[in-house]
Design an enzyme around this catalytic site. Structure first.
Site, PDB file in Angstrom:
ATOM      1  N   GLU A  20       0.894  -1.155   0.000  1.00  0.00           N
ATOM      2  CA  GLU A  20       0.000   0.000   0.000  1.00  0.00           C
ATOM      3  C   GLU A  20       0.927   1.198   0.000  1.00  0.00           C
ATOM      4  O   GLU A  20       1.332   1.699   1.038  1.00  0.00           O
ATOM      5  CB  GLU A  20      -0.902  -0.027   1.232  1.00  0.00           C
ATOM      6  CG  GLU A  20      -2.133   0.880   1.121  1.00  0.00           C
ATOM      7  CD  GLU A  20      -1.876   2.281   1.629  1.00  0.00           C
ATOM      8  OE1 GLU A  20      -1.499   3.141   0.793  1.00  0.00           O
ATOM      9  OE2 GLU A  20      -2.049   2.513   2.820  1.00  0.00           O
ATOM     10  N   CYS A  34      -1.355   9.279   2.657  1.00  0.00           N
ATOM     11  CA  CYS A  34      -1.268   8.711   1.306  1.00  0.00           C
ATOM     12  C   CYS A  34      -2.562   8.923   0.537  1.00  0.00           C
ATOM     13  O   CYS A  34      -2.598   8.762  -0.683  1.00  0.00           O
ATOM     14  CB  CYS A  34      -0.913   7.221   1.369  1.00  0.00           C
ATOM     15  SG  CYS A  34      -2.029   6.256   2.387  1.00  0.00           S
TER      16      CYS A  34
END
Length: 519
Positions: free
Chosen positions: A265, A300
């Site tokens: 991720e 993110c």
């Protein structure tokens, strides 16, 4: 071998002095995991392990068999044990003094406002609540399919990897490591956990809470080290699977070093599209501000680029976004230090964007003032730069415009009603497909954008956003076979287990069976 927990060592208090000072409540000191006084917590971090100290971790991980600590045929009572641990830990985090303890502890090491830090504690508590009771064993639910003849049946099982690794970043020092660590444990793996050294104190305290709630000390190894040391450990211990959350550069190295046995991720250059239907201008401006600048843009999932339909350009949206950005201040950490980029780096990027024809500074673009943040970190005002869509799409500009800046920084552009194909082309050329938002209640517009994009966590509708990783929906990228998710049963099963098929074929034999000819 007992689980390994990094020991504590003293570090100079000046290492943390540039963060806003918060006094941890002394009522928390009686809690079983709060093993040191507030003053000691503020100046202590778990000791770093260096190359010569990794061998015990290698041996501990290597002692875990490939079939894991538990699986559907082995020690199934451990599924129930982890349901109980989750229930107890969720109860602990629901106590106001415990929630406040961890919220302020997060603020000690990460530049977040109280509400943003508390959001981590809340999501973590709800996640643990979700996987209480029987919910852990439900993760290992199997299925059966009838066979070709009497006595034959195929069964599919969720199977652990055994020895695994969890590597998580600085920006969510509680939520990401707890959710991924517990997912690994639920499925029967033995993990070694490494969080960014800058924030490892938070998980040091959380591990003590989990032990208090019944987590066997031998089930998890917790290491505090730099990246090079951890890389060496991974190469030597050779875990069956490694979950990495962090930069795409490190992710690419791990893919090569670990021969693809990873789930990722990583980076996210996250987009938001405002559709042709204009509604609730104040609300949309507020969400844009939160998406781009909460936690100083160090998510993110932060809004990296905003595509505005021309109808929105005729409103006061941008001026309202400017007003919201300008009310953020260092005193309450609604804007704060950027830990991975310097002020000079971010302002240099802004200047390069402003060299593109037609670009302009919408707001920000200046260093923060009146602070003591060391120059190795970044400190800039929330910044937005407009770049014309046609210029953005040019070959020599596209890579520059779509560079992820992990700070309070976004690009804004405008498209006309016949330019949606150009917007979709811009999205197709992007490499990181984490989060996205389609701000429109027009179903046909939604269908057009959603059907031609790939981001793994995409909000659609008037209230759409790019940030937000609650425990109730999948959070993770799409379009990548190595992509990892977090939070939900689907994410846990995808990341922390693999499929195993067992075909039972017990007979009986057909009557008058005869030896057939060779084939």
């Amino acid at each position: 071998m007992n689980g390994i927990l990094a020991s504590r060592t003293r570090v100079p208090k000046t290492a943390l002095s540039w963060f806003t000072s918060f006094n941890l409540s002394r009522s928390a000191h009686s809690l079983p995991f709060a093993t040191v006084e507030a003053e000691e917590i503020s100046g202590s971090l778990p000791a770093e392990v260096h190359n010569i100290g990794i061998q015990p971790f290698v041996e501990s991980l290597s002692n875990c068999p490939k079939h894991g600590l538990h699986n559907p045929f082995k020690s199934p009572e451990r599924y129930l044990m982890y349901g109980d641990i989750s229930a107890k830990a969720a109860t602990m985090l629901s106590l106001p003094k415990v929630a406040d303890f961890f919220t302020r502890l997060i603020q000690r090491v990460a530049p977040k406002s109280y509400q943003q830090a508390y959001g981590e504690v809340y999501v973590t508590q709800k996640f643990l609540e979700n996987f209480s009771g029987d919910q852990v064993r439900f993760l290992a639910r199997s299925f059966a399919v009838p066979g070709n003849h009497l006595g034959q049946q195929s069964n599919g099982y969720r199977w652990p990897y055994g020895p695994v690794a969890v590597v998580t970043p600085f920006n969510f020092p509680l939520e990401i490591p707890v959710l991924q660590l517990m997912g690994a444990l639920y499925m029967g793996n033995k993990p070694i956990l490494k969080v960014d050294s800058k924030v490892s104190l938070v998980m040091d305290q959380m591990m003590r809470l989990l032990h208090y709630c019944g987590l066997p000390v031998e089930d998890v190894d917790f290491i505090n080290s730099d990246g090079k040391t951890m890389n060496k450990l991974l190469l030597k211990a050779n875990p069956r699977m490694t979950l990495f959350t962090g930069s795409s550069r490190v992710a690419e190295k791990l893919v090569a070093d670990l021969k693809g046995r990873v789930k990722l991720e990583d980076a996210g250059f996250d987009w938001k599209i405002l559709g042709p239907d204009v509604h609730e201008e104040d609300y949309v401006a507020w969400v844009c501000d939160q998406d781009a600048y909460a936690c100083s843009g160090q998510k993110c999932s932060a809004q990296s680029i905003l595509f505005m339909h021309e109808n929105w350009s005729k409103t006061s949206l941008l001026s309202k976004m400017k007003d919201l950005a300008e009310r953020r201040k260092l005193e309450d950490l609604t804007v704060g230090p950027v830990l991975t980029l310097t002020t000079e780096t971010m302002l240099d990027h802004a200047n390069k964007l402003l060299q593109i024809p037609g670009s302009k500074l919408l707001f920000g673009g200046k260093p923060l003032e009146n602070h003591s943040i060391p120059p190795i970190y970044g400190a800039i005002q929330p910044t937005a730069i407009y770049v014309p869509l046609e210029e953005m799409l040019k070959e020599n500009n596209y890579e520059l415009v779509t560079r992820e800046i992990f700070g309070p920084f976004q690009v804004v552009t405008e498209y006309k009603k016949d330019q949606l194909p150009l917007v979709l082309d811009a999205l197709e050329r992007m490499n990181a497909h984490l989060t996205a938002a389609v701000v429109s209640n027009d179903p046909y517009f939604q269908q057009e954008v959603l059907g031609n994009t790939v981001n793994g966590t995409t909000y659609a509708g008037l209230r759409a956003r790019t940030t937000g990783a609650p425990q109730n929906h999948w959070f993770g990228p799409a379009g990548d076979p190595l992509g990892a998710g977090i939070g939900t049963p689907e994410a846990i099963k995808l990341v922390w287990s693999c499929h195993r098929e067992i075909i039972y074929d017990v007979g009986p034999m057909p009557k008058q069976w005869e030896l057939p000819p060779s084939t």
